[in-house]
Design a protein around this motif. Structure first.
Motif, PDB file in Angstrom:
ATOM      1  N   ALA A 157      14.330  55.221  -5.775  1.00 52.14           N
ATOM      2  CA  ALA A 157      14.200  53.817  -6.145  1.00 52.14           C
ATOM      3  C   ALA A 157      13.915  53.650  -7.641  1.00 52.14           C
ATOM      4  N   GLU A 196      17.697  52.450  -9.785  1.00 54.16           N
ATOM      5  CA  GLU A 196      17.130  51.137  -9.495  1.00 54.16           C
ATOM      6  C   GLU A 196      18.176  50.143  -8.991  1.00 54.16           C
ATOM      7  N   SER A 234      19.280  51.052  -5.444  1.00 54.53           N
ATOM      8  CA  SER A 234      18.155  50.825  -4.551  1.00 54.53           C
ATOM      9  C   SER A 234      17.941  49.338  -4.299  1.00 54.53           C
ATOM     10  N   SER A 235      18.029  48.537  -5.338  1.00 56.21           N
ATOM     11  CA  SER A 235      17.829  47.094  -5.199  1.00 56.21           C
ATOM     12  C   SER A 235      18.910  46.456  -4.344  1.00 56.21           C
ATOM     13  N   THR A 271      18.278  44.540  -0.879  1.00 53.57           N
ATOM     14  CA  THR A 271      18.766  43.179  -0.645  1.00 53.57           C
ATOM     15  C   THR A 271      19.408  43.060   0.735  1.00 53.57           C
ATOM     16  N   HIS A 318       8.336  49.163   0.204  1.00 53.80           N
ATOM     17  CA  HIS A 318       9.578  48.753  -0.464  1.00 53.80           C
ATOM     18  C   HIS A 318      10.105  47.453   0.144  1.00 53.80           C
ATOM     19  N   GLY A 378      10.260  43.312  -1.294  1.00 52.62           N
ATOM     20  CA  GLY A 378      11.431  42.437  -1.305  1.00 52.62           C
ATOM     21  C   GLY A 378      11.187  41.152  -0.538  1.00 52.62           C
TER      22      GLY A 378
END
Length: 270
Positions: A185, A189, A192-193, A197, A221, A225
């Motif tokens: 992560a 990044e 991972s994002s 999502t 994590h 979010g």
């Protein structure tokens, strides 16, 4: 049974309620929970990032600590699929790489008596109904290490289905990764994002009040979010739900709620 609890460093540092819930659950089932005071990290962070030489002393310490605990305990349990995965699949391998065959043999012995929480409950203790109560809608995310390394299968879901008054809602695309992966992560990044999502959208689509999993790292994590988007959905570890009873219920987390739009005043600029 007398069971040694490997709390994991993440639970010790950030989520102590998960370790306490594990102990509470075991004791309610009539077993003695022992928490070795000398335990530290299992070394997973070092090993996954390629720092094997630095991870070797951490592995040795873990083996020595729980080897000693197993002199008087029947098994070791951890509320973490990823940490148990490291103990089983990395410890002996790292010791062998540095020609420490004796440590590799000892690590294999400790690993053979180390279980993820749902494994211990279903396979070793032979229970699926642990006498829990949790009257809220929940969706469960089966984390990658528990699915692919430990192959726990549907054990966590079987345990949750037996919880009184729970509304267990299936998670769409449950077996896809949430994008955490430890240092993944940090080093990847954007990817991972994007994965997070998708996972947050899946969790939100269920209408659940709580997202649960067997790994605090993944919940950290996903919870981040969910919180940043103000979804109103909280996270709880599997151990916390299983430790909850009607007499001593686990509090439902109060996440950030969607911000209310302030009504416009007549004639105000838009």
């Amino acid at each position: 049974m007398r069971i040694a609890v490997f709390t994991t460093c993440l639970a010790d540092a950030l989520y102590p309620a998960v370790a306490r819930a594990t102990v509470t659950l075991l004791e309610r089932l009539g077993h003695q929970a022992v928490v070795p005071a000398d335990q530290t990290c299992c070394g997973q962070m070092h090993l996954n990032t390629g720092y094997w030489a630095r991870g070797l002393p951490v592995v040795r310490h873990h083996v020595e600590t729980f080897e000693a605990a197993l002199d008087s305990c029947d098994a070791v349990v951890a509320p973490s699929g990823s940490c148990v995965g490291s103990v089983r699949h990395q410890h002996a391998m790292v010791a062998a790489r540095y020609d420490d065959d004796a440590l590799a043999e000892r690590a294999t012995a400790v690993a053979g008596r180390t279980y993820e929480l749902s494994e211990l409950l279903v396979d070793v203790l032979g229970v699926t109904d642990v006498g829990a109560w949790f009257g809220h809608p929940v969706t469960y995310y089966p984390t990658c290490h528990s699915l692919r390394m430990l192959r726990v299968g549907d054990k966590p879901v079987r345990l949750l289905r037996a919880v009184q008054d729970i509304d267990l809602i299936e998670l769409p695309g449950a077996d896809s990764c949430c994008g955490f992966g430890g240092t993944f992560a940090l080093k990847n990044e954007a990817t991972s994002s994007a994965m997070l999502t998708d996972k947050v959208a899946a969790v939100t689509s269920t209408g659940a009040q709580v997202c649960s999993a067997g790994d605090s790292s993944c919940l950290m994590h996903i919870g981040g979010g969910l919180s940043r988007l103000r979804t109103g959905i909280g996270t709880l570890h599997l151990a916390q739900i299983l430790a909850s009873t009607r007499e001593h219920p686990c509090p439902v987390p109060e996440p950030r709620r969607p911000a209310r739009r302030r009504p416009s005043l007549p004639g105000a600029a838009r």
